[in-house]
Write an enzyme that holds these catalytic residues in place. Structure first.
Site, mmCIF file in Angstrom:
data_model
loop_
_atom_site.group_PDB
_atom_site.id
_atom_site.type_symbol
_atom_site.label_atom_id
_atom_site.label_comp_id
_atom_site.label_asym_id
_atom_site.label_seq_id
_atom_site.Cartn_x
_atom_site.Cartn_y
_atom_site.Cartn_z
ATOM 1 N N TYR A 72 25.032 14.504 -32.412
ATOM 2 C CA TYR A 72 24.898 13.918 -33.746
ATOM 3 C C TYR A 72 24.086 14.854 -34.646
ATOM 4 O O TYR A 72 24.448 15.104 -35.800
ATOM 5 C CB TYR A 72 24.198 12.564 -33.590
ATOM 6 C CG TYR A 72 23.910 11.834 -34.858
ATOM 7 C CD1 TYR A 72 24.906 11.131 -35.517
ATOM 8 C CD2 TYR A 72 22.621 11.821 -35.392
ATOM 9 C CE1 TYR A 72 24.631 10.440 -36.682
ATOM 10 C CE2 TYR A 72 22.337 11.130 -36.552
ATOM 11 C CZ TYR A 72 23.341 10.438 -37.194
ATOM 12 O OH TYR A 72 23.065 9.752 -38.353
ATOM 13 N N ASN A 122 14.117 6.631 -38.792
ATOM 14 C CA ASN A 122 14.816 5.505 -38.151
ATOM 15 C C ASN A 122 14.873 4.324 -39.119
ATOM 16 O O ASN A 122 13.840 3.897 -39.632
ATOM 17 C CB ASN A 122 14.085 5.072 -36.874
ATOM 18 C CG ASN A 122 14.197 6.107 -35.763
ATOM 19 O OD1 ASN A 122 14.167 7.311 -36.018
ATOM 20 N ND2 ASN A 122 14.333 5.652 -34.542
HETATM 21 P P1 GDP Z 1 15.996 7.471 -31.038
HETATM 22 O O1 GDP Z 1 14.940 7.274 -32.090
HETATM 23 O O2 GDP Z 1 17.056 8.428 -31.443
HETATM 24 O O3 GDP Z 1 15.400 7.825 -29.706
HETATM 25 O O4 GDP Z 1 16.802 6.119 -30.904
HETATM 26 P P2 GDP Z 1 16.592 4.640 -30.330
HETATM 27 O O5 GDP Z 1 16.260 3.735 -31.460
HETATM 28 O O6 GDP Z 1 17.823 4.324 -29.568
HETATM 29 O O7 GDP Z 1 15.400 4.677 -29.274
HETATM 30 C C1 GDP Z 1 14.047 4.802 -29.635
HETATM 31 C C2 GDP Z 1 13.151 4.584 -28.438
HETATM 32 O O8 GDP Z 1 13.170 3.207 -28.069
HETATM 33 C C3 GDP Z 1 13.516 5.368 -27.174
HETATM 34 O O9 GDP Z 1 12.315 5.816 -26.578
HETATM 35 C C4 GDP Z 1 14.170 4.298 -26.301
HETATM 36 O O10 GDP Z 1 14.081 4.579 -24.912
HETATM 37 C C5 GDP Z 1 13.335 3.074 -26.668
HETATM 38 N N1 GDP Z 1 13.959 1.779 -26.362
HETATM 39 C C6 GDP Z 1 13.366 0.752 -25.708
HETATM 40 N N2 GDP Z 1 14.194 -0.269 -25.557
HETATM 41 C C7 GDP Z 1 15.354 0.083 -26.155
HETATM 42 C C8 GDP Z 1 16.604 -0.585 -26.333
HETATM 43 O O11 GDP Z 1 16.820 -1.707 -25.916
HETATM 44 N N3 GDP Z 1 17.570 0.089 -27.020
HETATM 45 C C9 GDP Z 1 17.356 1.347 -27.502
HETATM 46 N N4 GDP Z 1 18.340 1.947 -28.191
HETATM 47 N N5 GDP Z 1 16.204 2.012 -27.328
HETATM 48 C C10 GDP Z 1 15.206 1.393 -26.653
#
Ligand code: GDP
Length: 313
Positions: A137, A166
């Site tokens: 991405y 985010n």
């Molecule tokens: P990122 O900012 O690109 O890493 O995107 P995410 O929003 O998917 O994840 C952010 C952080 O939240 C990472 O460290 C994930 O491991 C953590 N995380 C914890 N629980 C969740 C979950 O249920 N979904 C996702 N997507 N991330 C999670």
């Protein structure tokens, strides 16, 4: 851009595009152009060109993209790099060819190196390796930035690129596996409360830190930059504040009113350790976020409750 300019919002059903569209409507812009995916497939160049040739928009917000959380990025790398490159190439090129006055390209702060200095200034782009979970991405988005800069340099096309941190808010994707952390946890805590489950699993160690910007704030920033910024350099859009995933999970648990326990599943990836944007450039230009995380979360949960039967997944 004035109230009667013809403005195309690409991706108006998504989190970002829908927020930009709502904001433009509240500001009484009266020539807003949108197309649903079934009407216009942005991955098909001929269709995109035909649309621009017929409609001749004057301003374009390029908010159409394939997006998702850490699991989706890791699982569908081909779709993330292909769809994003196709969509942005077609729109940026057609916008230039068919006389668009200005285009705003939406990127992401995941374009910065995994171990970038914190907070991350715009200048750290391409100074180090990317976070592997979302490099597909990120590479597509970096190509979009470079395309905007190249079209400005060679053709004098007024394309700007903005890098939101985010995002969250109404209209988000609440899929348990593929969504970003904030909506995924709202959904998981809500389901656990309904089903009276004893514990909720949060991925990773809980120690990564993230910055969250409400999408209504993003929309005002995008319109502000469309009106006031005409430079090749990218601009971060964020709050300048971060929380750990553990703190975020606790906050969501309280807002949802879930009484059980939090469990951290360390077999799941943490992703990049920190991703805090340096927002000094945007602050100097005269824009600042207004919605704090707690208020934004409450509003998002209310929206989820009211729309849970027809949310996007
Ligand atoms: P990122 O900012 O690109 O890493 O995107 P995410 O929003 O998917 O994840 C952010 C952080 O939240 C990472 O460290 C994930 O491991 C953590 N995380 C914890 N629980 C969740 C979950 O249920 N979904 C996702 N997507 N991330 C999670």
């Amino acid at each position: 851009m004035n109230k009667h300019s013809k403005i195309y919002v690409a991706g108006h059903n998504g989190l970002v595009g829908s927020a930009i569209l709502r904001y433009l409507q509240t500001q009484n812009f009266d020539q807003l152009l949108v197309r649903r995916r079934a009407e216009l497939d942005l991955t098909r160049q001929a269709d995109v060109e035909e649309f621009f040739a017929q409609q001749r928009p004057e301003y374009v917000f390029l908010a159409a993209a394939k997006v998702g959380g850490i699991h989706a990025n890791n699982t569908y790398p081909a779709e993330f790099i292909r769809d994003n490159l196709l969509i942005q190439n077609h729109i940026i090129d057609a916008a230039y060819r068919f006389g668009v006055k200005k285009l705003t390209f939406l990127g992401s702060t995941c374009i910065y190196p995994k171990l970038a200095p914190q907070p991350m200034p715009e200048e750290c782009l391409l100074t180090g390796s990317l976070e592997p979970t979302n490099e597909w991405y990120a590479i597509a988005k970096i190509a979009g930035i470079k395309m905007c800069q190249a079209y400005r340099k060679q053709y004098g096309f007024n394309a700007i690129s903005v890098m939101p941190t985010n995002l969250y808010g109404q209209g988000d994707n609440f899929h348990l596996e593929n969504a970003h952390v904030l909506p995924a946890l709202i959904r998981r805590f809500h389901d656990a409360k309904q089903q009276k489950l004893p514990e909720v699993v949060v991925w990773g160690t809980g120690s990564p830190r993230r910055e969250f910007l409400h999408v209504d704030d993003l929309a005002t920033a995008c319109v502000f930059l469309m009106q006031h910024y005409d430079q090749p350099e990218i601009v971060n859009i964020g709050t300048g504040q971060e929380v750990s995933i553990r703190e975020l999970a606790q906050l969501i648990k309280d807002i949802v009113g879930y009484q059980g326990k939090l469990i951290f599943d360390e077999s799941k990836p943490d992703g990049t350790p920190r991703k805090l944007s340096d927002v000094s450039k945007l602050t100097q230009l005269g824009w600042q976020a207004q919605i704090n995380l707690e208020d934004g979360l409450k509003h998002t949960y209310q929206w989820f409750l009211a729309n849970q039967n027809n949310i996007r997944e």
